[in-house]
Design a protein around this motif. Structure first.
Motif, PDB file in Angstrom:
ATOM      1  N   LEU A  27      31.646 -18.990  31.829  1.00 10.45           N
ATOM      2  CA  LEU A  27      32.113 -17.905  30.968  1.00 10.45           C
ATOM      3  C   LEU A  27      32.904 -18.451  29.785  1.00 10.45           C
ATOM      4  O   LEU A  27      32.781 -17.966  28.648  1.00 10.45           O
ATOM      5  N   LEU A  28      33.719 -19.475  30.062  1.00 11.03           N
ATOM      6  CA  LEU A  28      34.503 -20.091  28.983  1.00 11.03           C
ATOM      7  C   LEU A  28      33.584 -20.701  27.938  1.00 11.03           C
ATOM      8  O   LEU A  28      33.806 -20.547  26.722  1.00 11.03           O
TER       9      LEU A  28
ATOM     10  N   CYS B  84      31.899 -17.846  25.871  1.00  6.48           N
ATOM     11  CA  CYS B  84      32.828 -17.257  24.901  1.00  6.48           C
ATOM     12  C   CYS B  84      33.114 -18.206  23.753  1.00  6.48           C
ATOM     13  O   CYS B  84      33.190 -17.791  22.583  1.00  6.48           O
TER      14      CYS B  84
ATOM     15  N   SER C 218      32.078 -17.504  19.838  1.00  9.97           N
ATOM     16  CA  SER C 218      33.180 -17.339  18.884  1.00  9.97           C
ATOM     17  C   SER C 218      32.880 -18.007  17.545  1.00  9.97           C
ATOM     18  O   SER C 218      33.500 -17.677  16.534  1.00  9.97           O
TER      19      SER C 218
ATOM     20  N   PHE D 164      35.554 -12.982  20.823  1.00 12.44           N
ATOM     21  CA  PHE D 164      35.107 -13.987  21.787  1.00 12.44           C
ATOM     22  C   PHE D 164      36.100 -15.145  21.867  1.00 12.44           C
ATOM     23  O   PHE D 164      36.307 -15.723  22.938  1.00 12.44           O
TER      24      PHE D 164
ATOM     25  N   ALA E 115      38.856 -13.913  24.012  1.00 14.07           N
ATOM     26  CA  ALA E 115      38.398 -13.882  25.405  1.00 14.07           C
ATOM     27  C   ALA E 115      38.386 -15.289  25.995  1.00 14.07           C
ATOM     28  O   ALA E 115      38.769 -15.504  27.152  1.00 14.07           O
ATOM     29  N   ASP E 116      37.975 -16.261  25.183  1.00 13.48           N
ATOM     30  CA  ASP E 116      37.957 -17.662  25.624  1.00 13.48           C
ATOM     31  C   ASP E 116      39.364 -18.115  26.035  1.00 13.48           C
ATOM     32  O   ASP E 116      39.562 -18.689  27.109  1.00 13.48           O
TER      33      ASP E 116
END
Length: 392
Positions: free
Chosen positions: A111-112, A115, A119, A137, A140-141
């Motif tokens: 997920l990292l 994101c 971004s 994003f 979120a990261d």
């Protein structure tokens, strides 16, 4: 300077955790030590890829800058995942369920990466800039990294601190407390990214390199974690050096007492002039034995009734309770030396005065006692006053 220190500590971390893998083949389950080594290697590599030296090696270009920044965060998450797996493996043994947290860590890392990629970071000077479309994003990261890291590191601090608190004094307890400090520094290092989140939300840009406080926390993290995890490798050597220093210090501190006894009974010196040829520990052992021999040689000159009178006189002279026993010992020894010089003899008591005749006392205990007696001996005015009161 701090970045250079962090870089060199990374090298120490690689060496230390590599040694732990070799050591694990003889003393620990290999799987458990792999987790510990994985933690150290990931966190050391995570620091290493973010150093200016690595940025200079990679050269300019968006691909290298993206890879280094993402790799740094991914390696930090991997380090935390290994640390949690290590603690579960140690405290729950072979029955530890590691798959759920491994899947959680893997999903977080994916997920990292997603994101971070969405971004669309762009390098402008020493800052990383995001567009309006990529800003959510990017936030979120950072939030995914913060939430996962802070929860996991907080759990590790609680586990290590609880284990260190209940551990017996010794290398294990010391190593655990070093790990507590190291993981605490990692928690603070991670929490420092909150400022990046604030700045990112306000300006859509963040610093591309580690700032000074972050570098200090990174160096502290790798230093204490490496020290705690590799304590078994270097603590014997350090303990040996400290032991020799303590022995030499005790050897010198009991010298006034030994000098007085050698003057009264010259034959107690086993090999004058060669006291330290066998090392400080052996020299201290010899000195303790020689003082004991001096006591034995003066046995007939110890007044068996003097210690009780000397204790009463010492109390009247205001000697502190903690120094009462060594002061009485110094007084009775001084009186015995004087009686030996004058040829006065007494009927020997059942035991010699003081603590030196305890059958269960070892050299360290006797040396510690003799240091206290020697300290009282050096307060000559007090000893003379107490002795005069006792004899009077």
């Amino acid at each position: 300077m701090i970045e250079t220190l962090a870089y060199h500590l990374c090298l120490v971390g690689f060496a230390g955790f590599g040694y732990k893998l070799i050591e694990a083949r003889r003393s620990q389950p290999v799987r458990t030590m792999w987790f510990l080594a994985g933690f150290g290697i990931c966190i050391a590599a995570g620091i290493g890829v973010l150093t200016p030296a690595m940025a200079a090696l990679a050269g300019p270009g968006p691909v290298a800058e993206w890879v280094l920044s993402l790799a740094g965060d991914e390696l930090k998450l991997g380090a935390i995942g290994f640390a949690v797996a290590f603690t579960q493996s140690v405290w729950r043994g072979e029955g530890a369920r590691l798959a759920p947290h491994a899947l959680f860590t893997g999903a977080t890392m994916v997920l990292l990466a997603v994101c971070f990629t969405l971004s669309g970071p762009q390098r402008v000077g020493d800052d990383t800039v995001f567009s309006a479309a990529g800003l959510p994003f990017a936030l979120a990261d950072k939030l995914v990294f913060l939430v996962y890291s802070l929860i996991s590191l907080g759990l590790l601090i609680a586990v290590f601190a609880r284990s260190a608190w209940h551990a017996e004094p010794g290398p294990l307890r010391t190593g655990l407390w070093l790990l507590v400090v190291g993981v605490g520094a990692a928690f603070a290092w991670t929490f420092w990214d909150v400022d990046d989140v604030r700045r990112l939300a306000e300006t859509a840009r963040i610093g591309a390199r580690e700032d000074l406080p972050s570098s200090v926390l990174a160096a502290t993290t790798i230093g204490f974690v490496t020290a705690g995890a590799t304590l078994s490798a270097w603590s014997p050597a350090v303990a040996s050096v400290i032991g020799r220093l303590r022995a030499y210090r005790a050897y010198r501190r009991i010298e006034p007492l030994w000098t007085a006894l050698r003057a009264a009974v010259p034959g107690i010196a086993l090999d004058p002039g060669r006291e330290l040829t066998g090392g400080a520990e052996f020299a201290l052992y010899r000195r303790v034995i020689e003082i004991r021999d001096g006591h034995l040689a003066l046995r007939a000159h110890f007044d068996p009734d003097l210690p009780a009178r000397a204790e009463t006189a010492a109390r009247q002279a205001g000697v502190p309770e903690a120094e009462l026993a060594p002061t009485v010992e110094a007084v009775t020894l001084a009186a015995a030396i004087e009686a030996g010089r004058e040829g006065r003899r007494f009927e020997p008591g059942e035991r010699l005065p003081g603590h030196l005749t305890e059958a269960d006392a070892d050299v360290a205990a006797e040396a510690a006692w003799l240091v206290r007696v020697s300290r009282a001996w050096q307060r000559g005015a007090v000893v003379d006053r107490v002795r005069a009161g006792a004899l009077g």
